[in-house]
Design a protein around this motif. Structure first.
Motif, PDB file in Angstrom:
ATOM      1  N   ILE A  11       0.561  23.827  12.495  1.00  0.00           N
ATOM      2  CA  ILE A  11       1.263  24.517  11.408  1.00  0.00           C
ATOM      3  C   ILE A  11       2.268  23.571  10.763  1.00  0.00           C
ATOM      4  CG2 ILE A  11       2.939  26.350  10.904  1.00  0.00           C
ATOM      5  CD1 ILE A  11       1.455  28.061  13.054  1.00  0.00           C
ATOM      6  N   GLY A  12       3.019  22.871  11.585  1.00  0.00           N
ATOM      7  CA  GLY A  12       3.998  21.919  11.062  1.00  0.00           C
ATOM      8  C   GLY A  12       3.352  20.816  10.247  1.00  0.00           C
ATOM      9  N   LEU A  14       0.456  20.939   8.625  1.00  0.00           N
ATOM     10  CA  LEU A  14      -0.050  21.486   7.364  1.00  0.00           C
ATOM     11  C   LEU A  14       1.081  21.692   6.360  1.00  0.00           C
ATOM     12  CD1 LEU A  14      -2.681  24.001   8.738  1.00  0.00           C
ATOM     13  CD2 LEU A  14      -3.151  21.976   7.317  1.00  0.00           C
ATOM     14  N   ARG A  15       2.222  22.140   6.839  1.00  0.00           N
ATOM     15  CA  ARG A  15       3.366  22.333   5.942  1.00  0.00           C
ATOM     16  C   ARG A  15       3.917  21.000   5.449  1.00  0.00           C
ATOM     17  NH1 ARG A  15       5.878  27.257   9.414  1.00  0.00           N
ATOM     18  NH2 ARG A  15       4.783  28.920   8.302  1.00  0.00           N
ATOM     19  N   GLN A  16       3.884  20.013   6.306  1.00  0.00           N
ATOM     20  CA  GLN A  16       4.425  18.699   5.946  1.00  0.00           C
ATOM     21  C   GLN A  16       3.466  17.892   5.072  1.00  0.00           C
ATOM     22  OE1 GLN A  16       4.710  16.072   9.316  1.00  0.00           O
ATOM     23  NE2 GLN A  16       6.035  14.632   8.250  1.00  0.00           N
ATOM     24  N   GLY A  18       0.270  18.978   3.814  1.00  0.00           N
ATOM     25  CA  GLY A  18      -0.586  19.709   2.897  1.00  0.00           C
ATOM     26  C   GLY A  18      -1.933  20.019   3.510  1.00  0.00           C
ATOM     27  N   TRP A  19      -2.696  20.839   2.807  1.00  0.00           N
ATOM     28  CA  TRP A  19      -3.978  21.340   3.294  1.00  0.00           C
ATOM     29  C   TRP A  19      -5.116  20.789   2.446  1.00  0.00           C
ATOM     30  CZ3 TRP A  19      -6.990  25.426   0.864  1.00  0.00           C
ATOM     31  CH2 TRP A  19      -8.055  25.878   1.657  1.00  0.00           C
ATOM     32  N   GLU A  30      -3.507  14.944   3.397  1.00  0.00           N
ATOM     33  CA  GLU A  30      -3.623  16.370   3.664  1.00  0.00           C
ATOM     34  C   GLU A  30      -4.655  16.574   4.781  1.00  0.00           C
ATOM     35  OE1 GLU A  30      -3.857  15.748  -0.898  1.00  0.00           O
ATOM     36  OE2 GLU A  30      -4.728  14.842   0.880  1.00  0.00           O
ATOM     37  N   LEU A  93      -4.485  27.854   1.795  1.00  0.00           N
ATOM     38  CA  LEU A  93      -3.550  27.409   2.822  1.00  0.00           C
ATOM     39  C   LEU A  93      -2.903  28.611   3.504  1.00  0.00           C
ATOM     40  CD1 LEU A  93      -1.775  25.405   4.386  1.00  0.00           C
ATOM     41  CD2 LEU A  93      -0.282  25.287   2.381  1.00  0.00           C
ATOM     42  N   ASP A  94      -2.552  29.622   2.730  1.00  0.00           N
ATOM     43  CA  ASP A  94      -1.949  30.816   3.324  1.00  0.00           C
ATOM     44  C   ASP A  94      -2.884  31.481   4.335  1.00  0.00           C
ATOM     45  OD1 ASP A  94       0.457  30.527   1.980  1.00  0.00           O
ATOM     46  OD2 ASP A  94      -0.091  31.905   0.363  1.00  0.00           O
ATOM     47  N   LEU A  97      -2.687  29.164   7.512  1.00  0.00           N
ATOM     48  CA  LEU A  97      -1.408  29.344   8.207  1.00  0.00           C
ATOM     49  C   LEU A  97      -1.311  30.747   8.799  1.00  0.00           C
ATOM     50  CD1 LEU A  97       1.028  27.552   5.729  1.00  0.00           C
ATOM     51  CD2 LEU A  97       0.204  26.704   7.950  1.00  0.00           C
ATOM     52  N   THR A 101      -0.690  31.503  12.689  1.00  0.00           N
ATOM     53  CA  THR A 101       0.471  32.296  13.091  1.00  0.00           C
ATOM     54  C   THR A 101       0.027  33.526  13.886  1.00  0.00           C
ATOM     55  OG1 THR A 101       1.712  31.522  11.179  1.00  0.00           O
ATOM     56  CG2 THR A 101       2.495  33.543  12.226  1.00  0.00           C
TER      57      THR A 101
END
Length: 108
Positions: A11-12, A14-16, A18-19, A30, A93-94, A97, A101
């Motif tokens: 998760i970290g 992908l947030r850092q 990108g996807w 990404e 991406l949502d 993630l 989650t």
């Protein structure tokens, strides 16, 4: 190695970074869902061994990686492979993630 740590790391990443869809990683670093889980696994200190060079904990660590992957797929409620699910038309991406989650929270 703990599968939840692998997912948290993914998760970290992908947030850092990108996807990405269509391959393991994109031109700017990404990552796809599988790539994020894999890179998280590597960041936790594991390496894919050569046949003749297994690390003492590789088998158990690899099982944690497989459990992490399976937890995400279960949370995504899909029978596709992780790369096929990641690359499905309309995936975001949502979505990725969200599945990760949800996996951390105990599944579907």
């Amino acid at each position: 190695m703990d599968e939840k740590r692998i997912i948290e790391g993914a998760i970290g990443l992908l947030r850092q970074r990108g996807w990405h869809q269509g391959s393991y990683n994109g031109p700017k670093g990404e990552l796809c869902a599988f790539g994020a889980l894999s890179d998280s696994f590597f960041a936790l200190g594991q390496k894919w061994p050569r046949r003749w060079d297994h690390t003492p904990n590789f088998d158990e660590d690899y099982r944690a990686f497989v459990r992490a992957r399976d937890m995400v797929l279960l949370a995504a409620e899909t029978e596709l492979s992780l790369p096929a699910w990641n690359d499905s038309e309309g995936r975001t991406l949502d979505d990725v993630l969200g599945a990760m989650t949800k996996a951390l929270d105990g599944g579907p």
